[in-house]
Design a protein around this motif. Structure first.
Motif, short mmCIF file in Angstrom:
data_model
loop_
_atom_site.label_atom_id
_atom_site.label_comp_id
_atom_site.label_asym_id
_atom_site.label_seq_id
_atom_site.Cartn_x
_atom_site.Cartn_y
_atom_site.Cartn_z
N LEU A 335 1.09 -1.20 0.12
CA LEU A 335 0.03 -0.03 0.02
C LEU A 335 0.89 1.18 -0.07
O LEU A 335 1.65 1.49 0.88
N PRO A 336 0.77 2.03 -1.02
CA PRO A 336 -0.13 1.82 -2.21
C PRO A 336 0.51 0.57 -3.22
O PRO A 336 1.55 0.29 -3.02
N PRO A 337 -0.68 0.26 -3.95
CA PRO A 337 0.02 -0.97 -4.68
C PRO A 337 0.93 -0.85 -5.71
O PRO A 337 0.88 0.55 -6.38
N CYS A 338 1.68 -1.58 -5.97
CA CYS A 338 2.71 -1.37 -7.18
C CYS A 338 2.06 -1.46 -8.43
O CYS A 338 1.85 -2.60 -8.65
N ASP A 339 2.07 -0.45 -9.10
CA ASP A 339 1.46 -0.31 -10.43
C ASP A 339 2.36 -0.08 -11.61
O ASP A 339 2.26 0.45 -12.72
N CYS A 340 3.75 0.09 -11.07
CA CYS A 340 4.91 0.43 -12.32
C CYS A 340 5.72 -0.90 -12.55
O CYS A 340 5.94 -1.68 -11.93
N PRO A 341 6.27 -0.74 -13.86
CA PRO A 341 7.44 -2.03 -14.07
C PRO A 341 8.53 -2.15 -13.01
O PRO A 341 8.94 -3.23 -12.90
N VAL A 342 9.05 -1.09 -12.56
CA VAL A 342 10.33 -1.03 -11.86
C VAL A 342 9.67 -0.25 -10.57
O VAL A 342 9.68 1.08 -10.84
N ASN A 343 9.90 -0.59 -9.25
CA ASN A 343 9.55 -0.06 -8.31
C ASN A 343 10.33 -0.44 -7.07
O ASN A 343 10.54 -1.75 -6.54
N LEU A 344 11.69 0.40 -6.92
CA LEU A 344 12.49 0.13 -5.78
C LEU A 344 12.42 0.73 -4.52
O LEU A 344 13.35 0.99 -3.65
N LYS A 345 11.11 1.17 -4.25
CA LYS A 345 10.78 1.78 -2.85
C LYS A 345 10.41 0.61 -1.79
O LYS A 345 10.18 -0.46 -2.20
N ILE A 346 10.80 1.15 -0.70
CA ILE A 346 10.55 0.17 0.56
C ILE A 346 9.04 0.56 0.95
O ILE A 346 8.85 1.66 1.37
N PRO A 347 8.09 -0.14 0.73
CA PRO A 347 6.66 0.00 0.87
C PRO A 347 6.34 0.49 2.53
O PRO A 347 6.87 -0.46 3.31
N LYS A 348 5.65 1.51 2.71
CA LYS A 348 5.04 1.47 4.32
C LYS A 348 4.36 0.51 4.73
O LYS A 348 4.30 0.45 6.11
N THR A 349 3.54 -0.11 3.98
CA THR A 349 2.63 -1.10 4.52
C THR A 349 2.68 -2.53 3.51
O THR A 349 2.40 -2.09 2.12
N ALA A 350 2.65 -3.63 4.09
CA ALA A 350 2.36 -4.81 3.17
C ALA A 350 1.10 -5.42 3.53
O ALA A 350 0.56 -5.40 4.80
N GLN A 351 0.27 -6.19 2.72
CA GLN A 351 -0.74 -6.80 2.98
C GLN A 351 -1.06 -8.19 2.19
O GLN A 351 -0.42 -8.27 1.30
#
Length: 525
Positions: A335-351
């Motif tokens: 969260l927010p959902p990963c909607d791009c081909p390459v996302n190297l961020k550390i997500p704040k929330t996982a579900q």
């Protein structure tokens, strides 16, 4: 046991009516009554009127029963604020005869037309002997099998050997696919308890499908299921992994760690105490498995499975699918959902969403909805049960819903303690369905076994299922002493609620014979 002359006459008549039966299915399939769609609401009403007129022509007395709109949550749009009425129909009132209650639904599941070979609401006949169209397998085809069986007795001027009551509701006004609850059904059944539902000897549902494509099945048990949403929160915002990777405890890593500690390497649940109240396999049940006419290679081929988790024998594989506790992971997201081909961020929330299927002894019901919050810090672990919506009596002796949830929460807390994470975990039970088991030695089941053997020339497979049937559970709650027979009429390749749904011509015609024969066998059991 020889087939009675009057039943043989029914068979011949049914064969002679094949073209007419197909045309009536075509007529019903063309009504796109997808009740989960507000745009299709007028077609839901059209289907109800169609069935009402059809039942009246057959000689039923028919009543439309309105349900209580109070049960409608925010699931439906404003333009669909009224739940369609339920059809109540009665044929015969001879106290010397048994009275059969038949439950069905008329509405259908939504479609993605671009994934069908043709218009899903135009019945098409293929050379492979299949009739394609939405609702052919669930439930328009089986419903017509039932009605055609009644028609057959009347056309031949053979006295119908039983009394019949029908309840036809709408099931697709629901929250998910095939495992969810019929809105308003429980309240409506409660209101019918001292009226329409009196003097019922047995009940029939023609839901489900065969295990395989060759041999008919009779269903006598289903596992229960609990759905959970698990979320891990810890960061105030997504972080750049190049700057912060390696210095924060990542929620997604915590989530993967937790999920990996719910099952062992073979996929077996490792939650202590969860299998304590599981019904043990009896010699009678072992005999049922040994008599199944199924091939493990065919089973895997039909399912599209390369290798079964417990690939030792067909019996063991089916026990894991039908009766033993199991864990299913449905999705993992951020969260927010990963909607791009390459996302190297550390997500704040996982579900994640997962379900646990189970069978326990003497189960009456489990909570509709339980929220469980598990707060974790370096030294502090608490469980807070925030809300409990329950209409149950008990789960098993000396076991409460709180205890069931605590088993899961206690295990997660131990896992989190080992993880030593500062992140916060939240576990929410979204919904649940209790297990169901019927007495397969009851005379109604014996009638179905006799009828199936006479129609298909082979004994039917007596099977369980991993799925649950919400409407069946509601009836069981209201009529606990009434035997409920679940008699699938479609083969395992019917694609129920999927693209290219179909019923084979064999199942359509032989299913009608099966119901006609079942009527007769009910009268003599």
């Amino acid at each position: 046991m020889p087939i009675p002359l009057q039943v043989v006459k029914c068979y011949k008549y049914i064969d002679s009516q094949q073209k007419q039966f197909i045309e009536e299915l075509r007529e019903l399939v063309k009504i796109p009554n997808v009740s989960s769609s507000s745009e299709a609401r007028k077609y839901v009403d059209s289907a109800i009127k169609w069935l009402q007129a059809r039942l009246v022509r057959t000689g039923f007395s028919v009543e439309l029963k309105n349900t209580d709109n109070k049960v409608l949550p925010e699931l439906l749009s404003i333009s669909q604020t009224n739940i369609p009425p339920v059809i109540l129909a009665t044929l015969g009132n001879d106290r010397r005869k048994k009275t059969l209650l038949y439950y069905c639904h008329l509405d259908v599941f939504k479609v993605q037309s671009d994934k069908w070979g043709a218009d899903p609401f135009v019945l098409r006949e293929e050379k492979n002997g299949k009739l394609y169209g939405r609702g052919t397998a669930k439930m328009k085809g089986p419903l017509l099998c039932f009605l055609h069986a009644v028609d057959t007795y009347q056309a031949l001027e053979i006295n119908l050997p039983i009394n019949i009551k029908i309840i036809c509701g709408q099931v697709s006004l629901l929250k998910s696919m095939n495992e969810c609850k019929s809105l308003g059904l429980a309240d409506m059944l409660q209101s019918l308890r001292t009226g329409f539902l009196t003097n019922i000897d047995c009940m029939l549902m023609t839901d489900g499908q065969w295990t395989g494509i060759t041999y008919p099945c009779i269903l006598y048990a289903c596992r229960g299921v609990c759905y959970f949403n698990l979320s891990i929160e810890g960061l105030t915002e997504d972080l750049n992994s190049g700057e912060y990777g390696g210095v924060v405890q990542e929620p997604l890593q915590d989530l993967i760690y937790i999920v990996n500690h719910l099952v062992d390497k073979s996929g077996t649940l490792v939650i202590p105490g969860l299998d304590k109240d599981m019904v043990q396999v009896t010699p009678d049940e072992e005999k049922i498995y040994s008599q199944l006419k199924l091939n493990i290679q065919e089973y895997k081929k039909d399912s599209g499975i390369r290798k079964l988790s417990h690939d030792t024998s067909l019996s063991q594989s089916l026990m894991h699918a039908w009766r033993y506790p199991s864990f299913n992971l449905h999705y993992v997201n951020t969260l927010p959902p990963c909607d791009c081909p390459v996302n190297l961020k550390i997500p704040k929330t996982a579900q994640a969403r997962f379900s646990i299927r189970y069978e326990v002894e003497n189960l009456c019901d489990i909570p509709n909805k339980i929220w469980v919050l598990v707060y974790t810090s370096l030294d502090f672990y608490t469980i807070i049960l925030m809300q409990l919506y329950a209409y149950l009596k008990r789960i098993v002796p000396d076991q409460t819903p709180k205890k069931v949830c605590r088993l899961i929460c206690d295990h997660l807390n131990k896992v989190l303690k080992l993880r030593n994470s500062p992140n916060r975990a939240r576990l929410r039970m979204e919904d649940s369905l209790r297990p169901w088991i019927a007495d397969h030695r009851h005379w109604s089941y014996e009638a179905a076994k006799n009828a199936s053997k006479q129609v298909y020339k082979d004994p039917a497979n007596l099977v369980r299922e991993g799925n649950a049937y919400p409407a069946l559970l509601e009836f069981q709650q209201i009529m606990p002493k009434t035997n409920i027979l679940l008699l699938p009429l479609v083969s395992g390749d019917a694609n129920i609620n999927k693209d290219e749904e179909c019923i084979t011509l064999r199942c359509y015609m032989e299913g009608t014979k099966l119901i006609a024969n079942y009527f007769y066998n009910l009268s003599i059991c």
